[in-house]
Design a protein around this motif. Structure first.
Motif, short mmCIF file in Angstrom:
data_model
loop_
_atom_site.label_atom_id
_atom_site.label_comp_id
_atom_site.label_asym_id
_atom_site.label_seq_id
_atom_site.Cartn_x
_atom_site.Cartn_y
_atom_site.Cartn_z
N ARG A 24 0.87 -1.19 0.00
CA ARG A 24 0.00 0.00 0.00
C ARG A 24 0.89 1.22 0.00
N LEU A 36 3.98 0.18 2.41
CA LEU A 36 3.92 -0.81 3.47
C LEU A 36 3.49 -2.11 2.80
N GLY A 37 4.33 -3.14 2.92
CA GLY A 37 4.07 -4.32 2.10
C GLY A 37 4.22 -5.64 2.83
N ILE A 38 3.69 -6.65 2.18
CA ILE A 38 3.74 -8.04 2.66
C ILE A 38 4.35 -8.89 1.55
N TYR A 98 7.03 -5.26 5.65
CA TYR A 98 8.12 -4.29 5.46
C TYR A 98 7.57 -2.89 5.23
N CYS A 99 8.47 -1.94 5.44
CA CYS A 99 8.20 -0.54 5.11
C CYS A 99 9.31 -0.06 4.20
N LYS B 11 1.72 1.33 10.96
CA LYS B 11 2.83 0.76 10.18
C LYS B 11 2.75 -0.77 10.08
N ALA B 13 1.50 -4.54 9.81
CA ALA B 13 0.36 -5.22 9.21
C ALA B 13 -0.39 -6.05 10.27
N THR B 22 -3.95 -10.39 5.00
CA THR B 22 -3.24 -9.35 5.73
C THR B 22 -3.96 -8.03 5.51
N ARG B 24 -3.87 -3.49 6.56
CA ARG B 24 -3.28 -2.31 7.20
C ARG B 24 -4.41 -1.46 7.74
#
Lengths: 103, 103
Positions: A24, A36-38, A98-99, B11, B13, B22, B24
């Motif tokens: 995102r 911001l991810g997975i 992660y960011c 920040k 998840a 997942t 946010r």
């Protein structure tokens, strides 16, 4: 910091590798952005345009950075930096949060 | 709207089902919150505390809502509502992107 205040959150996800990597986008008042991810377990390669700082929030990963020959584990709470216009490899062993900051 | 302005983005998840689901959390100035999430293909069941409105942003899903006996497809761009303190089933056929609003 555990949250980003006074930001714009883009609604739609960025989706890569059939959804095994998603993120995102968060836009900051100064014009900068982060994602911001997975990442689900798997092996990936990503190209950069801008230079990036990746901060690991969860998960067990190893990275192969440009110019390196050895994979390096990045513990949760640590970061790695990737130059602009380059590529890096990442092996995700357990679900990774992660960011990513773009420089 | 395609993005949420003047919000706080959490920040870390929220991670469910071993990372196959997942999300946010986004906090709004009025105290309300939404989550922006990804569901990988699979079958899931979720419980609610507050009532929810789920808006599908991408993906092919069917839901079984409380009190219903038939699964119902929810096309992209449509929503479904889940009462407070209930459960719903969701079958995700292709990677699904969603926005969940809590009432």
């Amino acid at each position: 910091m555990s949250q980003f205040e006074n930001v714009t959150a883009v609604k739609a996800a960025n989706i890569y590798y059939d959804g095994k990597v998603t993120s995102r986008t968060v836009l900051f008042p100064d014009g900068s952005q982060k994602t911001l991810g997975i990442m689900m377990p798997g092996d990936y390669e990503f190209g950069t345009e801008a230079a990036e700082i990746m901060e690991m929030l969860a998960g067990d990963v190893e990275v192969l950075l440009p110019g390196e020959t050895e994979w390096k584990a990045i513990p949760v709470g640590e970061t790695f930096e990737v130059p602009a216009n380059s590529k890096f490899g990442i092996k995700v062993k357990t679900v990774a949060d992660y960011c990513c900051s773009y420089l």
